[in-house]
Write an enzyme that holds these catalytic residues in place. Structure first.
Site, PDB file in Angstrom:
ATOM      1  N   ASP A 187      -0.950 -51.603  -0.485  1.00 23.19           N
ATOM      2  CA  ASP A 187      -1.144 -52.939   0.089  1.00 23.19           C
ATOM      3  C   ASP A 187      -2.566 -53.045   0.628  1.00 23.19           C
ATOM      4  O   ASP A 187      -3.227 -52.025   0.855  1.00 23.19           O
ATOM      5  CB  ASP A 187      -0.121 -53.228   1.199  1.00 23.19           C
ATOM      6  CG  ASP A 187      -0.261 -52.282   2.383  1.00 23.19           C
ATOM      7  OD1 ASP A 187      -0.433 -51.067   2.160  1.00 23.19           O
ATOM      8  OD2 ASP A 187      -0.228 -52.754   3.542  1.00 23.19           O
ATOM      9  N   GLU A 190       0.996 -50.348   4.714  1.00 20.05           N
ATOM     10  CA  GLU A 190       0.149 -49.633   5.681  1.00 20.05           C
ATOM     11  C   GLU A 190      -0.606 -50.593   6.574  1.00 20.05           C
ATOM     12  O   GLU A 190      -0.858 -50.303   7.738  1.00 20.05           O
ATOM     13  CB  GLU A 190      -0.839 -48.718   4.945  1.00 20.05           C
ATOM     14  CG  GLU A 190      -1.448 -47.639   5.825  1.00 20.05           C
ATOM     15  CD  GLU A 190      -2.681 -48.091   6.589  1.00 20.05           C
ATOM     16  OE1 GLU A 190      -3.054 -47.421   7.560  1.00 20.05           O
ATOM     17  OE2 GLU A 190      -3.282 -49.136   6.230  1.00 20.05           O
TER      18      GLU A 190
END
Ligand SMILES: [Zn+2]
Length: 450
Positions: free
Chosen positions: A92, A155
């Site tokens: 991400d 994250e």
């Protein structure tokens, strides 16, 4: 005997064009996992990572993470007697709103005249994905160590993986953990990140009056809550800008230091702005506490009227030194606030939270192998650096594998990558050298004579 370095190095050189094509395709997927962003690209990205790792020789699959986006997981059993290494990165990315001032389309990879590849996630952390993919390709169908590959999808936002690791520690047992989500101070200057600061946060509420009253009629004798709060917050730092809350711990950093000019530039400091604090930059950023006021609930300027303010709130974020106990640091902060509250104001401290700091065990075989492997790959000694930020997952993985050495490194060079900001980029040479370093480190872990 043939010197192994040129062979790994040549092998990785040959892999680079395809890896850069892969990286460009990954940058093209806007995998922002924040709650208000579309889910489709995040899922598309997870599938693309499965595909990337499968094409690199790992039996990758989606790993369902309850409540969140899937992670990607692959496992290659260790040859008899060989250690198992867990490779981590995340797929991400941060958002890239136009108001950040991008010079290029953030989700279209482009190569600059400087040879760097631009785009959101080019460094943080899609570079980590191709570093792991390149490592797998270079090691071939029979890696010398067992591998567990964990690619996270959350994250940059509220991570659900943390809870998953806490609930399933046995799945993450290993002898070494490699987190490819950090960076060197500058391109070509190899650095292992050996310490991460922790963080404690709290909300401070100060009340002095039952209700707002006219500042002309009452001002001068009745206490104003906002002024009381400002006086307390001002005492978090001394005149030089060092955080001076009694009882906080810290130490002087003994590894590599940052270049002041590069730091000023990357921080976007105005020409006349002075650095705050004392001591080396490394100590100020990596091994000493620093308090920041990150929010305040006060009347806005537009709505400011002539009244004494009965209640004001502030949110304090305190970065704490590696090795510090967050509960003890929080207690020190609360003691300071209680001692500093003026004029008999009523103080409430609420919404407290802590994130543990991290210190790598420099004597762990994996960390020593990484130090040597990295020096060999980059052709100069590896320096040890810290990171001012906190990565809670590192502590959880360490708890799941208490004996494992933790290697924190990556292709996100601090001088130019601009992670989380506009014009994020990565230097392909860093990706290349990191892959060489990972391959040499894993070979070394399998055979200390390598
Ligand atoms: Zn990252």
């Amino acid at each position: 005997m043939v010197d192994p370095v040129p062979s790994v190095s040549e092998q990785v050189d040959a892999l680079m064009p395809a890896l850069i094509t892969d990286l460009a395709a990954l940058i093209g997927i806007p995998s922002v996992a924040f709650p208000d962003f579309p889910a489709e690209p995040v899922h598309r990205m997870a599938d693309a990572v499965v595909d990337l790792l499968q094409r690199s020789g790992a039996p990758a699959r989606l790993l369902d993470i309850p409540g969140g986006y899937p992670a990607v997981w692959a496992e290659i059993p260790a040859p008899a007697g060989a250690p198992t290494v867990l490779l981590y990165a995340h797929y991400d990315v941060q958002p890239a709103p136009p108001e950040q001032g991008w010079d290029t389309e953030p989700f279209v990879a482009s190569t600059g005249e400087d040879g760097r590849i631009y785009g959101r996630g080019a460094a943080d952390d899609k570079s980590g994905l191709v570093v792991h993919a390149g490592t797998l390709r270079a090691l071939g169908s029979e890696p010398p160590v067992g591998l567990k590959i964990l690619i996270e999808g959350e994250e940059e936002t509220d991570s659900h993986l943390d809870g998953f690791v806490r609930d399933n520690p046995e799945m993450f047992s290993c002898d070494a953990i490699v987190v490819a989500d950090m960076g060197n101070l500058e391109v070509g200057r190899p650095a292992l990140t050996t310490a991460l600061r922790g963080v404690v946060v709290c909300t401070v509420t100060v009340r002095t009056l039952d209700f707002p009253v006219h500042s002309g009629e009452f001002g001068g004798a009745a206490p104003d809550a906002l002024l009381a709060l400002i006086r307390m917050l001002a005492g978090l730092h001394d005149d030089a800008g060092d955080t001076v809350v009694p009882g906080l711990t810290g130490f002087d950093w003994s590894g590599g230091d940052l270049d002041e000019g590069v730091y000023r530039r990357t921080a976007g400091m105005l020409p006349d702005a002075q650095l705050v604090g004392t001591g080396s930059l490394a100590s100020r950023l990596w091994s000493r506490p620093s308090a920041t006021v990150i929010g305040m609930d006060v009347p806005s300027v537009a709505h400011g009227s002539n009244v004494l303010i009965p209640e004001a709130r502030a949110k304090i974020s305190l970065r704490i030194a590696p090795g510090a106990d967050p509960e003890a640091e929080m207690a020190a902060l609360v003691r300071y606030l209680e001692s500093a509250v003026p004029w008999g104001a009523r103080l409430t401290v609420s919404d407290t939270g802590v994130g543990w700091p991290f210190s790598a065990d420099m004597n762990a075989p994996a960390v020593r192998a990484a130090e040597a492997g990295m020096a060999e790959a980059f052709g100069r000694p590896t320096e040890t650096i810290g990171c001012g930020g906190s990565i809670p997952l590192v502590n959880l993985l360490q708890r799941a594998a208490p004996e494992a050495g933790v290697i924190l490194w990556g292709a996100e060079d601090m001088a130019a990558s601009r992670i989380h900001a506009s014009n994020e980029s990565v230097d392909p040479r860093e990706i290349r050298d990191l892959i060489v370093a990972q391959v040499l480190t894993l070979r070394r872990l399998a055979d200390e004579n390598y």
